[in-house]
Design an enzyme around this catalytic site. Structure first.
Site, PDB file in Angstrom:
ATOM      1  N   GLU A 278      -7.133  24.989  -8.503  1.00  0.00           N
ATOM      2  CA  GLU A 278      -6.786  24.170  -9.667  1.00  0.00           C
ATOM      3  C   GLU A 278      -6.129  24.854 -10.759  1.00  0.00           C
ATOM      4  O   GLU A 278      -5.534  24.236 -11.535  1.00  0.00           O
ATOM      5  CB  GLU A 278      -8.348  23.754 -10.155  1.00  0.00           C
ATOM      6  CG  GLU A 278      -8.688  22.464  -9.765  1.00  0.00           C
ATOM      7  CD  GLU A 278      -9.693  21.633 -10.441  1.00  0.00           C
ATOM      8  OE1 GLU A 278     -10.756  22.403 -10.776  1.00  0.00           O
ATOM      9  OE2 GLU A 278      -9.662  20.542 -10.529  1.00  0.00           O
ATOM     10  N   HIS A 299     -13.450  34.324  15.239  1.00  0.00           N
ATOM     11  CA  HIS A 299     -13.318  33.933  16.561  1.00  0.00           C
ATOM     12  C   HIS A 299     -12.568  32.622  16.328  1.00  0.00           C
ATOM     13  O   HIS A 299     -12.474  31.710  17.480  1.00  0.00           O
ATOM     14  CB  HIS A 299     -14.550  33.835  17.171  1.00  0.00           C
ATOM     15  CG  HIS A 299     -15.258  35.055  17.353  1.00  0.00           C
ATOM     16  ND1 HIS A 299     -14.909  35.978  18.596  1.00  0.00           N
ATOM     17  CD2 HIS A 299     -15.837  35.711  16.393  1.00  0.00           C
ATOM     18  CE1 HIS A 299     -15.749  37.127  18.451  1.00  0.00           C
ATOM     19  NE2 HIS A 299     -16.038  37.189  17.116  1.00  0.00           N
ATOM     20  N   LYS A 412      -7.888   9.831  -8.739  1.00  0.00           N
ATOM     21  CA  LYS A 412      -9.033   9.126  -9.410  1.00  0.00           C
ATOM     22  C   LYS A 412      -8.416   7.705 -10.154  1.00  0.00           C
ATOM     23  O   LYS A 412      -9.064   6.755  -9.999  1.00  0.00           O
ATOM     24  CB  LYS A 412      -9.320   9.980 -10.629  1.00  0.00           C
ATOM     25  CG  LYS A 412     -10.373  11.138 -10.426  1.00  0.00           C
ATOM     26  CD  LYS A 412     -10.879  11.599 -11.696  1.00  0.00           C
ATOM     27  CE  LYS A 412     -11.288  13.056 -11.777  1.00  0.00           C
ATOM     28  NZ  LYS A 412     -11.777  13.507 -13.064  1.00  0.00           N
TER      29      LYS A 412
END
Ligand code: PA5
Length: 421
Positions: A278, A299, A412
């Site tokens: 961010e 793995h 948003k």
């Protein structure tokens, strides 16, 4: 007191000493600027001097309220998303606690299934909540708070208010809600952004409810602050970390992987991802932060790291002090693991870390190691502060604003429109 140290593997020496020295000289003034509460970011630097929001009075208020809750709570629900929950969750999942209420999390997703299961898990238990939101417009914490508040009101009637704390900015709608309804109010400082909020009411109150020694954590952070203000750039741990990652980026390394062999670091790594992604991912720039949750990830992505496209550098977290031990016992069944008999699992895990570091380093991955003397509150406070400061410096080196996150608003806005706000 032992110090957190940073060291480089052989591949990182592709950043030869001259390059590091040149870069350091060119950017030394960034360290002075960052330490001096520079004007350009003064509205975002409330975390820089820890006493501003985590002085004695603030800590006492947090601790008193937390003790009250701890005396009665079976469950404490932390409602928040992003910077509003990550630091507390990182510390709570890594550090030892005694007599802690169960800590559950809400407000970081919109899953009906998750919320229904959460409500079910609260049945028959004594429940307290803290809703943390800086602007109190984000839908995830907003709607979760409404659902949980209504749940508490239904269960406890007028007694619900005493079980509700909110953490928001003074004057916000969350503040007003607290005033109108008699909820406990904690301050989300105006001059601290979500992801930099570990060391104020936002991060410290939930940690204290969980039983974390917040005074010790803050002390660790303060001593790191002290250390960063006296170490010159070429020795300064935050500056060096920021410089190495910027130099590697200039050499086209696009991903940084935080690798650890201690699952207790998982939520710390989530906090770190947020700090970097961010703060730096803007203006078409940034190093993409990912996590190596080893051994599991050895793995899966371990294959890519060892032999895939060269674009990753790695930062290992290594804790020195043994705080848990399990000796592998002998066995008369033939499983062919007798060579491990008498060895401590803690030690085997250490060997896994060093073996991986060496394998990746030899395989062409620039590797750094952060050596942390002990996994406790004091060093956790140090790590919070060190990384916040390093991310600030790193953003400056990258020439981006490390304190904004305009890109988060786009989804948003679409949601607000789709939902008729
Ligand atoms: O670092 C940040 O500022 C963000 O991650 C915020 O913490 C996050 O978006 C949540 O914001 P708010 O608490 O305003 O809902």
């Amino acid at each position: 007191m032992k110090k957190i140290e940073i060291s480089l593997g052989d591949q990182s020496k592709l950043l030869n000493l001259d390059a590091i020295e040149n870069f350091t000289q060119k950017h030394t003034h960034y360290l002075d600027e960052a330490l001096s509460k520079e004007k350009i970011y003064e509205n975002s630097l409330g975390w820089l001097d820890i006493d501003e929001w985590a002085g004695e009075v603030a800590l006492k208020r947090i601790q008193d309220k937390a003790n009250e809750v701890r005396n009665d709570a079976d469950v404490f629900v932390l409602i928040g998303v992003g910077g509003s929950n990550q630091a507390a969750r990182a510390a709570i999942s890594a550090l030892p606690q005694e007599n802690a209420p169960e800590i559950l999390y809400a407000g970081n997703n919109l899953s009906a299934d998750y919320m229904n299961k959460l409500l079910k898990a609260l049945e028959g238990k004594s429940v307290y909540i803290d809703a943390i939101a800086k602007n109190f417009e984000t839908i995830e914490p907003g709607v979760s708070f409404r659902v949980l508040r209504q749940y508490l009101e239904k269960r406890y009637g007028s007694g619900a208010a005493g079980r509700i704390a909110v953490t928001g900015t003074k004057g916000s709608s969350l503040y007003q809600l607290a005033l109108d309804n008699g909820y406990t109010f904690f301050t989300f400082p105006e001059n601290i952004g979500g992801r930099y909020s570990a060391l104020c009411d936002v991060g410290l109150y939930p940690m204290a409810v969980a039983g974390i020694d917040i005074a010790k954590l803050v002390q660790g952070a303060k001593e790191m602050r002290e250390r960063l203000s006296v170490e010159p750039a070429e020795e300064n741990i935050a500056f060096r970390y920021a410089a190495y990652r910027n130099l590697l980026q200039q050499k086209d390394y696009r991903l940084e992987m935080m690798s650890f062999f201690e699952p207790r670091f998982y939520y710390f790594s989530r906090w770190w991802i947020q700090m970097l992604a961010e703060s730096e991912g803007k203006d078409g720039k940034g190093v993409y932060p990912v996590v190596g949750n080893f051994s599991e990830d050895l793995h899966s992505i371990g294959q890519f790291v060892q032999e895939g496209r060269r674009m990753i550098f790695e930062t290992f977290l290594d804790v020195t002090e043994r705080d848990s031990s399990l000796i592998i016992a002998g066995d008369d069944k033939k499983d062919y693991f007798d060579y491990l008999e008498g060895n401590d699992l803690w030690n085997i895990n250490k060997i896994a870390l060093q073996s991986t570091f060496d394998a990746h380093d030899k395989g062409g991955i620039p590797c750094m190691k952060l050596t942390i003397p002990k996994l406790d509150e004091y060093y956790f406070g140090q790590m919070f502060y060190m990384f916040m400061f390093a991310v600030y410096l790193s953003g400056k080196m990258l020439k981006v604003n490390p304190f904004d996150q305009g890109g988060v608003e786009d989804y948003k806005k679409n949601m607000f429109k789709a939902l008729g706000k």
